[in-house]
Scaffold this motif. Sequence first.
Motif, PDB file in Angstrom:
ATOM      1  N   ILE A 385       0.860  -1.206   0.077  1.00  0.00           N
ATOM      2  CA  ILE A 385      -0.009  -0.207  -0.052  1.00  0.00           C
ATOM      3  C   ILE A 385       0.757   1.497  -0.055  1.00  0.00           C
ATOM      4  N   ARG A 389       0.220   4.011  -2.953  1.00  0.00           N
ATOM      5  CA  ARG A 389       0.171   5.562  -2.522  1.00  0.00           C
ATOM      6  C   ARG A 389       1.048   6.217  -3.307  1.00  0.00           C
ATOM      7  N   THR A 423      -5.456  -4.013  -1.978  1.00  0.00           N
ATOM      8  CA  THR A 423      -4.416  -2.861  -1.631  1.00  0.00           C
ATOM      9  C   THR A 423      -4.637  -1.981  -2.606  1.00  0.00           C
ATOM     10  N   VAL A 485      -4.650  -6.471   3.071  1.00  0.00           N
ATOM     11  CA  VAL A 485      -3.760  -5.347   2.359  1.00  0.00           C
ATOM     12  C   VAL A 485      -2.377  -5.426   2.680  1.00  0.00           C
ATOM     13  N   THR A 487       1.457  -4.674   3.050  1.00  0.00           N
ATOM     14  CA  THR A 487       2.157  -3.482   3.493  1.00  0.00           C
ATOM     15  C   THR A 487       3.637  -3.806   3.563  1.00  0.00           C
TER      16      THR A 487
END
Length: 509
Positions: A385, A389, A423, A485, A487
Amino acid sequence: MSFKSTISEQALNLTVFLGGGLVMVYEIVGSRVLSPYVGTSTYTWTSLIGIILGALSIGYWIAGRLADRRPSQRVLAAALFASGLLVCGTVIADDVVLSAIASTPLPLEIKTVVSSLILFAPAAALMGFIVPYAVKLKTRSLDETGATVGRLYALSTVGSIAGTFAAGFVLIPFVGSTRTLYGVAAILFVLGLLLFPSAAPRQKAMAATLLLAAVVINETAGMMLAGTLGVYETDTRYSKVKIVDTVKRANGRKIRAMSIDPYIYQSSMYLDDGEPASSYHRYYHLINAFKPDFSNVLMIGGAGYSFPKQYLKRYPGKKIDVVEIDPGMTSLARKYFRLKDEAAMTIIHEDGRVFLNEAPSKSYDAVLIDAFSTMFSIPQQLTTIEAVREISRVLKPHGVVILNIGTAIKGDAAMFLGAEIATYEAVFNEVRVYKVDDSKADENVQNVILAAFKGSVPEAEGRDDESKEMLATEFPSASVRRFPVLTDDLAPVEYYSSFAQSRFVKELR
């Protein structure tokens, strides 16, 4: 101390130093030997490091007991000779052994362990004889045991450090993995002769013959492949690459393909017109449908530069930045895949995640990702993620990201896809999924395209027939089972992908 004793002392010191280096070279080169068959994932490194450490431990234990009973340089020399013979065996047998293991339905974790155990453990165990024997042979009294052990372990560790840097910075990129293994075997034989110069002529002949056989077999095979089948193999800083001229079975057209794993081609082009031969590449042209006014695109992953070359032909006046971590891939693309420098294309040799972290915000209309080093070896740092981003940050308003994934859509082989969809959904307004080959069963491993939108999806009006054909292959993403999700802290990418690999191997059988 006599001159002969001095020579013997120096030979032992040299053996300890070089032995430490050879172990690390063998281990690092081992990852390159394994990677075309089991990938370069954490599983590969974990298995290789663990197996070699275990083999060294066994060697230390056996050598320690044996040294107390037979403290002779002759025994250590015999161990080095045998280790060199086994390294030659690795060179000769690796393709056969690894092909057999890769074709089994075993989980990826087991494949990496078994491969490391068969090819690298025996020679590593015999390299473990060096330090225990050197300690025994150099210790003259109990009063100096600590100092002797400390000096020898320091010397071995310095050798290991030197071997690590030599393997990564010099030997693999400039010598190649196979030729580096020739050198490892040759040095082991030479060290054996230094420790026991009066070794029987038969032993010397055996060592020389096997090393020569390994060289001749591999070099002859390479020349024959290049001469008769158009196969070229080389090592770059990051991968062992094979380039082959062959025929695409679907249409009988001649293609040139680049491969770094035994399952798929990472890049391919038709030899008659230079166009991409892989069907999934055309889905990147959905930027026409999703962002018709695009002018500047980022692509992460170059390899043979199949899409960037086509982009430059199809969209004159529009720019593309290509981030490719491996300069060697770009060199191969220029030499074998007709890549030419163009003013509209900027090539950046950098890790994709590092580039994203440093790129200016709102720089691109679209981000295209095709950065999987092998079908089942996915750069974890591009899947999380935090990475997503960064992708969203570098996109302009209403931008789109399109990425290719090797996965199933249903079943355990779809676990990574489910995690990646979740995600992207955590960052982007909408996520859609497309099947490149709509005829394949959802449970089968295949190329799947994931598209994520920073804003609303454009209406269908004005889309060309090619785009409409691709859009018709959309699969309802709601039907894909979601997983947590991903990470930077927790991204079990290798675990998820191992199910896809096992499924894919079963489909090939």
